[in-house]
Design a protein around this motif. Structure first.
Motif, short mmCIF file in Angstrom:
data_model
loop_
_atom_site.label_atom_id
_atom_site.label_comp_id
_atom_site.label_asym_id
_atom_site.label_seq_id
_atom_site.Cartn_x
_atom_site.Cartn_y
_atom_site.Cartn_z
N VAL A 235 0.86 -1.18 0.00
CA VAL A 235 0.00 0.00 0.00
C VAL A 235 0.90 1.24 0.00
O VAL A 235 1.76 1.37 0.87
CB VAL A 235 -0.93 0.02 1.22
CG1 VAL A 235 -1.77 1.29 1.25
CG2 VAL A 235 -1.84 -1.21 1.21
N VAL A 236 0.69 2.11 -0.98
CA VAL A 236 1.52 3.30 -1.08
C VAL A 236 0.69 4.52 -0.67
O VAL A 236 -0.43 4.71 -1.14
CB VAL A 236 2.09 3.48 -2.49
CG1 VAL A 236 3.08 4.64 -2.51
CG2 VAL A 236 2.79 2.21 -2.95
N CYS A 237 1.25 5.33 0.20
CA CYS A 237 0.53 6.46 0.78
C CYS A 237 1.21 7.76 0.34
O CYS A 237 2.41 7.94 0.58
CB CYS A 237 0.54 6.36 2.30
SG CYS A 237 0.01 4.75 2.94
N THR A 238 0.44 8.63 -0.28
CA THR A 238 0.97 9.92 -0.74
C THR A 238 -0.08 10.99 -0.44
O THR A 238 -1.23 10.87 -0.87
CB THR A 238 1.25 9.90 -2.24
OG1 THR A 238 1.86 8.66 -2.61
CG2 THR A 238 2.17 11.05 -2.64
N GLN A 243 -3.14 3.90 -1.65
CA GLN A 243 -3.44 3.13 -2.85
C GLN A 243 -3.01 1.68 -2.65
O GLN A 243 -1.90 1.42 -2.18
CB GLN A 243 -2.65 3.67 -4.05
CG GLN A 243 -2.85 5.13 -4.32
CD GLN A 243 -3.87 5.39 -5.41
OE1 GLN A 243 -4.56 4.48 -5.86
NE2 GLN A 243 -3.98 6.63 -5.83
N VAL A 244 -3.89 0.74 -3.02
CA VAL A 244 -3.46 -0.65 -3.09
C VAL A 244 -2.65 -0.79 -4.38
O VAL A 244 -3.19 -0.76 -5.47
CB VAL A 244 -4.65 -1.62 -3.15
CG1 VAL A 244 -4.14 -3.06 -3.24
CG2 VAL A 244 -5.53 -1.48 -1.95
N HIS A 245 -1.35 -0.91 -4.23
CA HIS A 245 -0.51 -1.04 -5.42
C HIS A 245 -0.50 -2.49 -5.90
O HIS A 245 -0.71 -2.76 -7.08
CB HIS A 245 0.90 -0.56 -5.10
CG HIS A 245 1.82 -0.56 -6.28
ND1 HIS A 245 1.49 0.07 -7.46
CD2 HIS A 245 3.05 -1.12 -6.47
CE1 HIS A 245 2.49 -0.08 -8.33
NE2 HIS A 245 3.43 -0.82 -7.76
N LEU A 246 -0.28 -3.42 -4.97
CA LEU A 246 -0.26 -4.85 -5.31
C LEU A 246 -0.84 -5.64 -4.13
O LEU A 246 -0.55 -5.32 -2.97
CB LEU A 246 1.16 -5.32 -5.61
CG LEU A 246 1.87 -4.65 -6.78
CD1 LEU A 246 3.35 -4.97 -6.76
CD2 LEU A 246 1.24 -5.06 -8.10
N LEU A 247 -1.62 -6.65 -4.43
CA LEU A 247 -2.23 -7.49 -3.40
C LEU A 247 -2.21 -8.93 -3.88
O LEU A 247 -2.47 -9.20 -5.05
CB LEU A 247 -3.66 -7.02 -3.12
CG LEU A 247 -4.41 -7.65 -1.95
CD1 LEU A 247 -5.46 -6.67 -1.41
CD2 LEU A 247 -5.13 -8.94 -2.36
#
Length: 345
Positions: A235-238, A243-247
């Protein structure tokens, strides 16, 4: 004034991104440095204190002297120091003129860019032709209470989460870089199962690079069952957005759907950290498919997701499509059409 920044100009690239009113990690220098599918550039047009910056990847078209542009995996598109709704119309028109001159001078045939569903980029891109509707993305509003959020879950989602807790599945926020190796194995198994294309087969180093990036905050969440990690998410936080980038989940545990508990727990932590939205994304190829329905089980909050598909040279585009023995009037949802065989192979 026009500038073309390369990936070798990190300080300048980073400054334009950091000074933008809205941006996501997909716009950053670091994220572009991880992508080897093209040559990363940042096209900048500025007048006095205002600017528009557009990150893209330039690729040579095979067996030709021509080029095209695409965007990184994720939600990109142009950024600015102001909301696009508030930018001077004359500035946007002059950006358009400058960008088209840039395309023409460099033997560039097309531009493809995914746009960001949370930003107002359409106010700029409407100056051109080529905005294409790609469906919707699903987001969870973290400004509501957790009780209000969970009340909006589909009944089956609530029941599944209750059962997962009863079975003692646990979600942990990892602080150990060594856990990147664990997630890499889970992710690799998941990609093999779905027959993913090579450009989605990220290795352990890719995850380590994301977790150690200094331009955004990447978090690794893992789901444990009987002290073994069986599912996880990058999860990338900006700024205000997670955002769920990869799961991914191990095949043996797919039936229990631990990703439902994982999603719920991420929102709990996201609230504590002050984020306002958790973007789950859309369906496969952004269709309203089974995956999209899975995400809708958590929230009815949807954003329009568009891409920009621009043909800079119609004659060249047509000749490249015909050269591939493809139908110019094809209704296949793929752009640019002359590259479709690269995906199929």
């Amino acid at each position: 004034m026009k500038k073309i920044l390369s990936i070798h100009q990190k300080p300048e690239w980073t400054a334009y991104v950091k000074n933008a009113l809205h941006y996501d990690f997909y716009h950053t220098w670091y994220y572009h440095s991880l992508d080897s599918s093209g040559v990363a550039i940042l096209f900048v047009f500025e007048e006095n204190e205002d600017y528009i910056a557009f990150p893209l990847l330039r690729r040579q078209i095979p067996n030709s002297e021509f080029f095209d542009f695409t965007s990184v995996y994720g939600y990109a598109g142009p950024i600015s120091n102001k909301n696009f709704r508030d930018l001077d119309d004359g500035l946007m028109e002059r950006f358009k003129t400058s960008f088209l001159e840039f395309l023409a001078a460099g033997k560039n045939v097309t531009v493809f860019s995914r746009l960001h569903p949370f930003f107002d980029q359409q106010f700029l891109m409407e100056k051109f032709s080529g905005i294409h509707s790609n469906g919707k993305t699903v987001a969870i509003d973290l400004t509501t209470t957790i009780e209000t959020q969970r009340a909006g879950y589909r009944k089956s989602v609530k029941e599944k989460i209750r059962r997962l807790r009863k079975k003692e599945y646990e979600v942990h926020l990892s602080t150990d870089l060594n856990d990147a190796k664990i997630f890499a194995k889970i992710y690799a198994e998941n990609m093999r199962r779905i027959g993913a294309r090579e450009n989605y087969l990220f290795d352990e180093a890719y995850f380590v690079n994301l977790l150690t990036a200094d331009e955004f905050d990447t978090k690794l969440f893992l789901v444990f069952k009987d002290n073994h990690a069986i599912s996880g998410a990058i999860v990338v936080c900006t700024n205000e957005i997670m955002q769920v980038h990869l799961l991914a989940t191990l095949d043996a545990y797919l039936f229990d759907s631990p990703a439902k508990l994982l999603t719920d727990e991420i929102t709990v932590i996201g609230r504590k950290l002050g984020y306002k939205y958790f973007n789950l994304g859309g369906g496969v190829n952004f269709k309203e498919d089974k995956l999209f329905g899975w995400k809708k089980g958590f929230s009815d909050l949807c954003y329009e997701f568009n891409s920009w598909r621009y043909i800079a040279n119609d004659d060249l585009y047509n000749s490249l499509v015909i050269e591939k023995s493809l139908d110019l009037d094809s209704t296949v949802d793929f752009f640019p059409l002359y590259r479709i065989s690269e995906v199929a192979s």
